[in-house]
Design a protein around this motif. Sequence first.
Motif, short mmCIF file in Angstrom:
data_model
loop_
_atom_site.label_atom_id
_atom_site.label_comp_id
_atom_site.label_asym_id
_atom_site.label_seq_id
_atom_site.Cartn_x
_atom_site.Cartn_y
_atom_site.Cartn_z
N PHE A 11 -18.16 -28.88 -15.60
CA PHE A 11 -19.30 -29.63 -15.09
C PHE A 11 -20.50 -29.55 -16.02
O PHE A 11 -21.62 -29.83 -15.62
N SER A 12 -20.26 -29.14 -17.27
CA SER A 12 -21.37 -28.94 -18.20
C SER A 12 -22.13 -30.23 -18.48
O SER A 12 -23.29 -30.19 -18.89
N HIS A 13 -21.53 -31.37 -18.24
CA HIS A 13 -22.20 -32.65 -18.50
C HIS A 13 -23.02 -33.13 -17.29
O HIS A 13 -23.71 -34.14 -17.38
N LEU A 14 -22.98 -32.39 -16.18
CA LEU A 14 -23.69 -32.78 -14.97
C LEU A 14 -24.88 -31.87 -14.72
O LEU A 14 -24.83 -30.67 -15.01
N GLN A 15 -25.91 -32.43 -14.13
CA GLN A 15 -26.99 -31.61 -13.62
C GLN A 15 -26.82 -31.58 -12.11
O GLN A 15 -27.18 -32.52 -11.41
N VAL A 16 -26.23 -30.49 -11.63
CA VAL A 16 -25.93 -30.37 -10.20
C VAL A 16 -27.20 -29.91 -9.48
O VAL A 16 -27.82 -28.93 -9.86
N LYS A 17 -27.54 -30.64 -8.43
CA LYS A 17 -28.74 -30.30 -7.65
C LYS A 17 -28.48 -29.06 -6.81
O LYS A 17 -27.35 -28.59 -6.68
N SER A 18 -29.51 -28.57 -6.19
CA SER A 18 -29.42 -27.34 -5.39
C SER A 18 -28.68 -27.58 -4.07
O SER A 18 -28.85 -28.62 -3.43
N ALA A 19 -27.92 -26.58 -3.68
CA ALA A 19 -27.24 -26.60 -2.39
C ALA A 19 -28.06 -25.89 -1.32
O ALA A 19 -27.61 -25.76 -0.18
N LYS A 20 -29.25 -25.46 -1.67
CA LYS A 20 -30.10 -24.72 -0.73
C LYS A 20 -30.38 -25.55 0.51
O LYS A 20 -30.78 -26.71 0.43
N GLY A 21 -30.15 -24.95 1.67
CA GLY A 21 -30.44 -25.60 2.94
C GLY A 21 -29.37 -26.55 3.44
O GLY A 21 -29.49 -27.08 4.54
N ILE A 22 -28.32 -26.77 2.68
CA ILE A 22 -27.24 -27.65 3.10
C ILE A 22 -26.19 -26.81 3.82
O ILE A 22 -25.81 -25.74 3.35
N LYS A 23 -25.73 -27.28 4.97
CA LYS A 23 -24.74 -26.57 5.78
C LYS A 23 -23.35 -27.12 5.47
O LYS A 23 -23.10 -28.32 5.62
N PHE A 24 -22.45 -26.22 5.06
CA PHE A 24 -21.10 -26.60 4.68
C PHE A 24 -20.07 -25.95 5.59
O PHE A 24 -20.18 -24.76 5.91
N ALA A 25 -19.06 -26.71 5.95
CA ALA A 25 -17.84 -26.15 6.54
C ALA A 25 -16.76 -26.28 5.48
O ALA A 25 -16.65 -27.32 4.82
N ILE A 26 -16.02 -25.22 5.29
CA ILE A 26 -14.86 -25.28 4.40
C ILE A 26 -13.63 -25.10 5.27
O ILE A 26 -13.44 -24.04 5.88
N VAL A 27 -12.82 -26.15 5.36
CA VAL A 27 -11.59 -26.09 6.14
C VAL A 27 -10.47 -25.84 5.14
O VAL A 27 -10.26 -26.64 4.22
N VAL A 28 -9.77 -24.73 5.31
CA VAL A 28 -8.77 -24.31 4.33
C VAL A 28 -7.42 -24.07 5.01
O VAL A 28 -7.35 -23.46 6.07
N ALA A 29 -6.38 -24.60 4.38
CA ALA A 29 -5.02 -24.44 4.89
C ALA A 29 -4.49 -23.04 4.58
O ALA A 29 -4.71 -22.50 3.50
N GLN A 30 -3.78 -22.46 5.54
CA GLN A 30 -3.17 -21.15 5.35
C GLN A 30 -1.84 -21.25 4.60
O GLN A 30 -1.39 -20.27 4.01
N TRP A 31 -1.21 -22.41 4.62
CA TRP A 31 0.06 -22.62 3.92
C TRP A 31 -0.21 -22.59 2.42
O TRP A 31 -1.21 -23.16 1.97
N ASN A 32 0.67 -21.97 1.66
CA ASN A 32 0.45 -21.75 0.22
C ASN A 32 -0.82 -20.94 -0.01
O ASN A 32 -1.68 -21.28 -0.83
#
Length: 162
Positions: A11-32
């Motif tokens: 991602f060196s070519h991107l200027q990623v903005k801040s994730a501060k204050g953003i609420k994330f859910a990460i849904v992850v599979a248990q398989w594999n």
Amino acid sequence: MSSSLKNLSDFSHLQVKSAKGIKFAIVVAQWNADITGALLAGAVDGLLKHGSTEEDIQVIEVPGSYELISGADIALRNKQFDAVICLGCVIQGETRHFDFICDAVANGIANVSIKHNKPVIFGVLTTDNMQQALDRAGGKHGNKGEEAAITAIQMCHIAKSF
């Protein structure tokens, strides 16, 4: 350039903005789990690296990649999340099961995003073999989980700009 010659999570070519204050859910599979655990670690690391806090990240485990769809829907019905990151791994086997699952998961995740008008990120590996999965879960091609986290951050900023 061929993916065999490149880290896909650069991602060196991107200027990623801040994730501060953003609420994330990460849904992850248990398989594999070896693969999805590495994807999860990459996603959490990517969010934290860009300003998120552990309090703003909730991990929801589901049995397999097919269940990512309902897991994302359940998370967004809660109304507390700005984005959902779906992480899974489906590896080609000897039957057409792979095709049906991959198609259903891709379409289902897209439909959940449309239904809730929120970013729902497709961080599901669909590989021919275990080595390809390992290469994309922290191996020579980077970590698709981190890529999904960066995508979630970018999409949240796009959504907030309107």
